[in-house]
Design a protein around this motif. Structure first.
Motif, PDB file in Angstrom:
ATOM      1  N   GLY A 118      -4.070  15.897 -25.002  1.00 36.57           N
ATOM      2  CA  GLY A 118      -4.643  15.243 -26.165  1.00 36.57           C
ATOM      3  C   GLY A 118      -6.098  14.846 -25.993  1.00 36.57           C
ATOM      4  N   GLY A 119      -6.598  14.965 -24.756  1.00 39.42           N
ATOM      5  CA  GLY A 119      -7.982  14.562 -24.481  1.00 39.42           C
ATOM      6  C   GLY A 119      -8.191  14.206 -23.037  1.00 39.42           C
ATOM      7  N   ARG A 233      -5.021  13.021 -35.781  1.00 43.25           N
ATOM      8  CA  ARG A 233      -4.495  12.134 -34.746  1.00 43.25           C
ATOM      9  C   ARG A 233      -2.976  12.011 -34.837  1.00 43.25           C
ATOM     10  NH1 ARG A 233      -6.548   5.975 -33.774  1.00 43.25           N
ATOM     11  NH2 ARG A 233      -6.150   5.868 -36.003  1.00 43.25           N
ATOM     12  N   GLY A 234      -2.462  11.753 -36.032  1.00 39.46           N
ATOM     13  CA  GLY A 234      -1.021  11.598 -36.188  1.00 39.46           C
ATOM     14  C   GLY A 234      -0.261  12.874 -35.908  1.00 39.46           C
ATOM     15  N   ASP A 327      -5.956  -0.543 -30.599  1.00 40.68           N
ATOM     16  CA  ASP A 327      -5.331  -0.255 -29.308  1.00 40.68           C
ATOM     17  C   ASP A 327      -6.244   0.651 -28.487  1.00 40.68           C
ATOM     18  OD1 ASP A 327      -2.692   0.016 -27.603  1.00 40.68           O
ATOM     19  OD2 ASP A 327      -3.440   2.058 -27.909  1.00 40.68           O
ATOM     20  N   VAL A 328      -6.383   0.364 -27.199  1.00 40.44           N
ATOM     21  CA  VAL A 328      -7.294   1.124 -26.354  1.00 40.44           C
ATOM     22  C   VAL A 328      -6.934   2.612 -26.349  1.00 40.44           C
ATOM     23  CG1 VAL A 328      -8.084   1.505 -23.984  1.00 40.44           C
ATOM     24  CG2 VAL A 328      -7.906  -0.816 -24.868  1.00 40.44           C
ATOM     25  N   GLU A 329      -5.656   2.913 -26.135  1.00 44.12           N
ATOM     26  CA  GLU A 329      -5.247   4.320 -26.079  1.00 44.12           C
ATOM     27  C   GLU A 329      -5.546   5.026 -27.399  1.00 44.12           C
ATOM     28  OE1 GLU A 329      -3.161   6.153 -23.751  1.00 44.12           O
ATOM     29  OE2 GLU A 329      -2.739   4.621 -22.253  1.00 44.12           O
ATOM     30  N   ALA A 330      -5.273   4.361 -28.517  1.00 47.63           N
ATOM     31  CA  ALA A 330      -5.524   4.972 -29.819  1.00 47.63           C
ATOM     32  C   ALA A 330      -7.007   5.242 -30.023  1.00 47.63           C
ATOM     33  CB  ALA A 330      -4.980   4.072 -30.927  1.00 47.63           C
ATOM     34  N   ALA A 331      -7.845   4.301 -29.592  1.00 51.81           N
ATOM     35  CA  ALA A 331      -9.287   4.488 -29.731  1.00 51.81           C
ATOM     36  C   ALA A 331      -9.773   5.655 -28.869  1.00 51.81           C
ATOM     37  CB  ALA A 331     -10.018   3.209 -29.342  1.00 51.81           C
ATOM     38  N   TYR A 333      -8.206   8.280 -27.930  1.00 55.21           N
ATOM     39  CA  TYR A 333      -7.646   9.565 -28.370  1.00 55.21           C
ATOM     40  C   TYR A 333      -8.147   9.983 -29.749  1.00 55.21           C
ATOM     41  CZ  TYR A 333      -3.828  12.479 -30.328  1.00 55.21           C
ATOM     42  OH  TYR A 333      -3.091  13.445 -30.952  1.00 55.21           O
ATOM     43  N   ARG A 334      -8.723   9.070 -30.479  1.00 52.97           N
ATOM     44  CA  ARG A 334      -8.964   9.296 -31.908  1.00 52.97           C
ATOM     45  C   ARG A 334      -9.784  10.547 -32.196  1.00 52.97           C
ATOM     46  NH1 ARG A 334     -12.562   5.991 -34.760  1.00 52.97           N
ATOM     47  NH2 ARG A 334     -12.096   4.227 -33.390  1.00 52.97           N
ATOM     48  N   LEU A 335     -10.830  10.805 -31.422  1.00 54.47           N
ATOM     49  CA  LEU A 335     -11.715  11.928 -31.712  1.00 54.47           C
ATOM     50  C   LEU A 335     -11.487  13.141 -30.808  1.00 54.47           C
ATOM     51  CD1 LEU A 335     -15.013   9.977 -32.469  1.00 54.47           C
ATOM     52  CD2 LEU A 335     -13.344  10.908 -34.089  1.00 54.47           C
ATOM     53  N   THR A 336     -10.677  12.987 -29.774  1.00 55.17           N
ATOM     54  CA  THR A 336     -10.323  14.161 -28.968  1.00 55.17           C
ATOM     55  C   THR A 336      -9.119  14.888 -29.557  1.00 55.17           C
ATOM     56  OG1 THR A 336      -8.935  12.825 -27.490  1.00 55.17           O
ATOM     57  CG2 THR A 336     -11.238  13.195 -26.824  1.00 55.17           C
TER      58      THR A 336
END
Length: 398
Positions: A118-119, A233-234, A327-331, A333-336
């Protein structure tokens, strides 16, 4: 940097030595005779009886495995427990290839292998101030590498420069591509993917990277990716949950002592994703891929931040982004997620240092099979003043 110092940063779980050019190897990849632990207390442990194809190709080119790099359990995280950021050890190094990125950033290894689902190559490369290449999905053999989500899993290099990433990529694929002039290229800027939902300092540095490309003769144009903005992302997360659970949940139920951390909850959640939801996510992924392919009818590549924030404190669960809590993980991953979902090649290169002295990455996404083009654009960004200052600061801190 001494051996004890890079061990304190958590870059390696075990070290080896031998003749040849050294490469650090993420602890998911088979190197004959070495134990693969996948970051777990026991799940998926194995002693490799043969090299993964990617490692066999590097070995044949004269490289030697100098250490196995730290990884979160089954690579199921954008953070690497026990792995500190070399620019500020109180902060995160990213993941899941965090150990590989740290090893390169501190000079313990000139090159490292990572995996990116995912990144997981691009996130730690951005946060640690180095370059990392996610290749076109399916272009590099994945045998001998612990799977997580096969429809998104890739393996690729982390190095100090885009040029070195491209060299290693050529060894992994057997196909040679060179750095080319970038004048006359058109690069799309899909700003609606992040809007104001990014650290202003990160955006400043990515805009400086765009300015560097303009100075090299590249035209920067705005592009719209509405499907990607709403669904990338989803979609990626649903596919990752479903496929990882199909890989590992039954094995975990047989051996519950094999995991101890966050991966347990992720696999459990994945076991509850329905087949129809997964099939819908795969359909959306194809539509997003089509949207990006259509954009490449008018531009040669896309430019966006790799991660919309800088490295979070090690003990933080959330980050503040323009007054919003995320959330740190969500942030991370958001653009990768975009390239992970579409399968296009994506490169993260250092864009520069924020006012707080933390690295930020610029991400370039290209047509499938165009690793040479994205690395050429990446090298052009590395020639800019902000990226050169980061490189000088990195040398001073080693």
């Amino acid at each position: 940097m001494t051996g004890s110092q890079w061990r304190e940063l958590g870059a390696f779980v075990e070290t080896y030595s031998g003749p040849g050019e050294p490469v650090a190897v993420k602890d998911l990849i088979d190197v004959a005779g070495q134990t693969v632990r996948n970051g777990t207390p026991g799940l998926g442990h194995r002693v490799a009886t043969a090299d993964a194809t990617v490692w066999a190709r590097l070995r044949a080119a004269g490289h030697v495995a100098m250490g196995r790099t730290t990884v979160p359990e089954l690579a199921w995280s954008c953070r690497t427990p026990g792995c500190a950021n070399p620019w500020d050890p109180r902060r995160d190094a990213g993941g899941s290839s965090g150990g590989s990125a740290v090893a390169v950033a501190i000079g313990a290894a000139p090159v490292a292998l990572g995996t990116d689902t995912g990144g997981s190559i691009r996130v730690p490369a951005a946060l640690c101030g180095v370059a990392g290449l996610r290749p076109t999905h399916g272009s590099v053999p994945m045998d001998g590498i612990t799977p997580l989500s096969p429809s998104m899993d890739t393996v690729g290099p982390i190095a100090l420069t885009a040029r070195e990433c491209l060299r290693i990529h050529g060894l992994l694929t057997g196909e040679t591509a060179g750095i080319r002039p970038v004048g006359g290229l058109r690069v799309g800027r899909p700003a609606s993917l992040w809007g104001d939902n990014a650290d202003p300092e990160v955006l400043r540095l990515v805009e400086e990277a765009a300015g560097t490309l303009r100075a090299a003769g590249v035209e920067i144009v705005d592009v719209e990716l509405p499907l990607a903005r709403r669904h990338a992302r989803g979609t990626g997360y649903t596919v990752l949950l479903f496929e990882s659970a199909r890989q590992w949940w039954a094995e975990y139920e047989k051996h519950p002592d094999g995991l101890a951390g966050r991966a347990i909850g992720q696999l459990r959640a994945g076991s509850r994703v329905s087949t129809s939801d997964y099939e819908q996510a795969r359909k959306l992924a194809r539509e997003i891929r089509g949207e990006v392919d259509a954009a490449f009818d008018t531009v040669d590549a896309l430019l966006l931040p790799t991660v919309p924030v800088t490295a979070a404190p090690l003990d933080a669960d959330t980050v503040q982004v323009n007054g919003r809590t995320e959330d740190v993980e969500a942030a991370y991953y958001r653009l990768t997620a975009l390239a992970a979902v579409t399968g296009h090649p994506a490169l993260s290169v250092p864009a520069g240092l924020t006012a707080a002295g933390l690295p930020a990455g610029a991400q370039l996404i290209g047509r499938r099979g165009q690793e040479g083009l994205v690395c050429s654009l990446g090298e052009a960004i590395e020639d800019g003043p902000a990226a050169r200052e980061l490189a000088r600061a990195r040398r001073r801190t080693r």
